[in-house]
Scaffold this motif. Structure first.
Motif, mmCIF file in Angstrom:
data_model
loop_
_atom_site.group_PDB
_atom_site.id
_atom_site.type_symbol
_atom_site.label_atom_id
_atom_site.label_comp_id
_atom_site.label_asym_id
_atom_site.label_seq_id
_atom_site.Cartn_x
_atom_site.Cartn_y
_atom_site.Cartn_z
ATOM 1 N N ALA A 110 0.814 -1.217 0.000
ATOM 2 C CA ALA A 110 0.000 0.000 0.000
ATOM 3 C C ALA A 110 0.849 1.269 0.000
ATOM 4 C CB ALA A 110 -0.940 0.005 1.208
ATOM 5 N N LEU B 143 1.480 2.970 -3.387
ATOM 6 C CA LEU B 143 0.355 3.480 -4.176
ATOM 7 C C LEU B 143 0.713 4.720 -4.994
ATOM 8 C CD1 LEU B 143 -2.621 3.449 -5.032
ATOM 9 C CD2 LEU B 143 -3.182 4.648 -2.895
ATOM 10 N N LEU C 154 -3.783 -3.554 -3.738
ATOM 11 C CA LEU C 154 -2.906 -3.125 -2.651
ATOM 12 C C LEU C 154 -2.906 -4.142 -1.524
ATOM 13 C CD1 LEU C 154 -3.851 0.655 -2.386
ATOM 14 C CD2 LEU C 154 -2.047 -0.385 -3.765
ATOM 15 N N VAL D 33 -7.417 5.288 -3.311
ATOM 16 C CA VAL D 33 -7.522 3.942 -3.869
ATOM 17 C C VAL D 33 -8.419 3.923 -5.096
ATOM 18 C CG1 VAL D 33 -8.315 1.581 -3.456
ATOM 19 C CG2 VAL D 33 -7.033 2.792 -1.680
ATOM 20 N N VAL E 299 -6.361 -0.047 -10.023
ATOM 21 C CA VAL E 299 -6.351 -0.619 -8.680
ATOM 22 C C VAL E 299 -7.742 -1.189 -8.388
ATOM 23 C CG1 VAL E 299 -6.097 -0.151 -6.219
ATOM 24 C CG2 VAL E 299 -4.528 0.895 -7.856
ATOM 25 N N VAL F 28 -8.236 -3.574 -2.071
ATOM 26 C CA VAL F 28 -7.240 -3.665 -1.006
ATOM 27 C C VAL F 28 -7.338 -5.048 -0.377
ATOM 28 C CG1 VAL F 28 -6.499 -2.733 1.217
ATOM 29 C CG2 VAL F 28 -7.337 -1.187 -0.563
#
Length: 231
Positions: A42, A45, A66, A80, A86, A89
Motif C-alpha cells: 500500500a 500506491l 494493494l 484507492v 487498482v 485492497v
C-alpha cells in the motif's frame, strides 16, 4: 510475501506462477507470460500513476491490488478508487481461505474493498475534505459542466452514490459506507437513473465515466494458463 503464502497461491491456482519484485517499476518488463494480477504494498500506491501507462501497455490484462499489512494501516479510500487499475485492497490478516478467495475474486475481474476503509466516512460523514467525491472529481466541476447531460440535476449524495456504483460497489457496501439503509440507496439509485435518462445502473455508471474522462482530458480534476501474479 512469505514462501508459504506463495506456495499456497500456486497450489490454489496451479495455472499461476508468482514472481517477487521489490518495486512497482520492476513490473514494467516482459515476464514471458501474461500477468494477471500485481499485488503491491500500500505504501507504493503513489507509484501507480507514474507507471500505469507502461503497465497497461506491457500487461493489458493485469489488475493491481494493494496489500494492507495491518488492518489499522491508514489508506485513503479516495486515493484507492481514483488510482488507475487498482481493483481493491487485500488485508494480510485474513484467514488463508478467505485471503485466497479474495485473490480468486480479483483474478476473475472483481473488486474487494474491506469495510475498514470506509470507517472514516461512516464516522465523520460521507463528504471528503476539499469537496471531492469518492471518485476524486471535484463536485463543483461535475455540477458546473452539465451542458451535455443532466448531472446538474443530481444532488451531492446522488453524485457520491453514482461514483461508488461506477466503481462496481454493490448496494450493501455503499449503504455501509454512507451509513444508509440498502432501501435508501436503492431509492437514490432509482432517482439517479431517472435524472440521467439511463435504463439501468450500468448505463448510469457509463455516463459517469464519460463525464470523468471529459474532465480529466481538460485537466480537471477464471484465468488462462501460464498467467503470472507479481507480488
Amino acid at each position: 510475501m512469505s514462501e508459504s503464502l506463495i506456495f499456497a497461491i500456486e497450489r490454489e491456482f496451479p495455472w499461476i506462477s508468482v514472481e517477487q519484485i521489490s518495486a512497482l517499476s520492476e513490473a514494467c518488463t516482459d515476464f514471458g507470460s501474461p500477468v494477471s494480477l500485481i499485488l503491491l504494498d500500500a505504501e507504493q500506491l503513489p507509484q501507480v500513476a507514474g507507471n500505469s501507462e507502461q503497465l497497461a501497455h506491457l500487461h493489458p490484462a493485469a489488475q493491481i491490488m494493494l496489500i494492507q499489512e495491518d488492518g489499522r494501516q491508514q489508506i485513503s479510500i479516495r486515493d484507492v478508487v481514483t488510482a488507475r487499475n487498482v481493483r481493491g485492497v487485500l488485508p494480510m490478516n485474513l484467514k488463508l481461505d478467505v485471503w485466497l478467495s479474495v485473490v480468486r475474486l480479483v483474478l476473475r475481474g472483481g473488486e474487494y474493498f474491506p469495510l475498514s476503509l470506509f470507517e472514516p466516512i461512516m464516522a465523520h460523514g460521507p463528504t471528503i475534505s476539499g469537496g471531492v467525491d469518492l471518485e476524486g472529481a471535484p463536485n463543483s466541476h461535475l455540477r458546473q459542466d452539465a451542458d451535455a447531460d443532466d448531472f446538474d440535476e443530481l444532488t451531492e449524495r446522488e453524485l457520491q452514490i453514482l461514483g461508488m456504483v461506477a466503481r462496481g460497489l454493490q448496494n450493501k457496501l455503499i449503504a455501509a459506507a454512507l451509513g444508509l439503509s440498502e432501501h435508501t440507496v436503492k431509492i437514490h439509485l432509482h432517482n439517479i437513473i431517472t435524472k440521467l435518462g439511463a435504463h439501468n445502473r450500468t448505463e448510469a455508471a457509463a455516463i459517469f465515466h464519460r463525464r470523468r474522462d471529459t474532465l480529466n482530458s481538460r485537466g480537471d480534476g477464471g484465468a488462462p494458463k501460464a498467467q503470472q501474479l507479481s507480488a
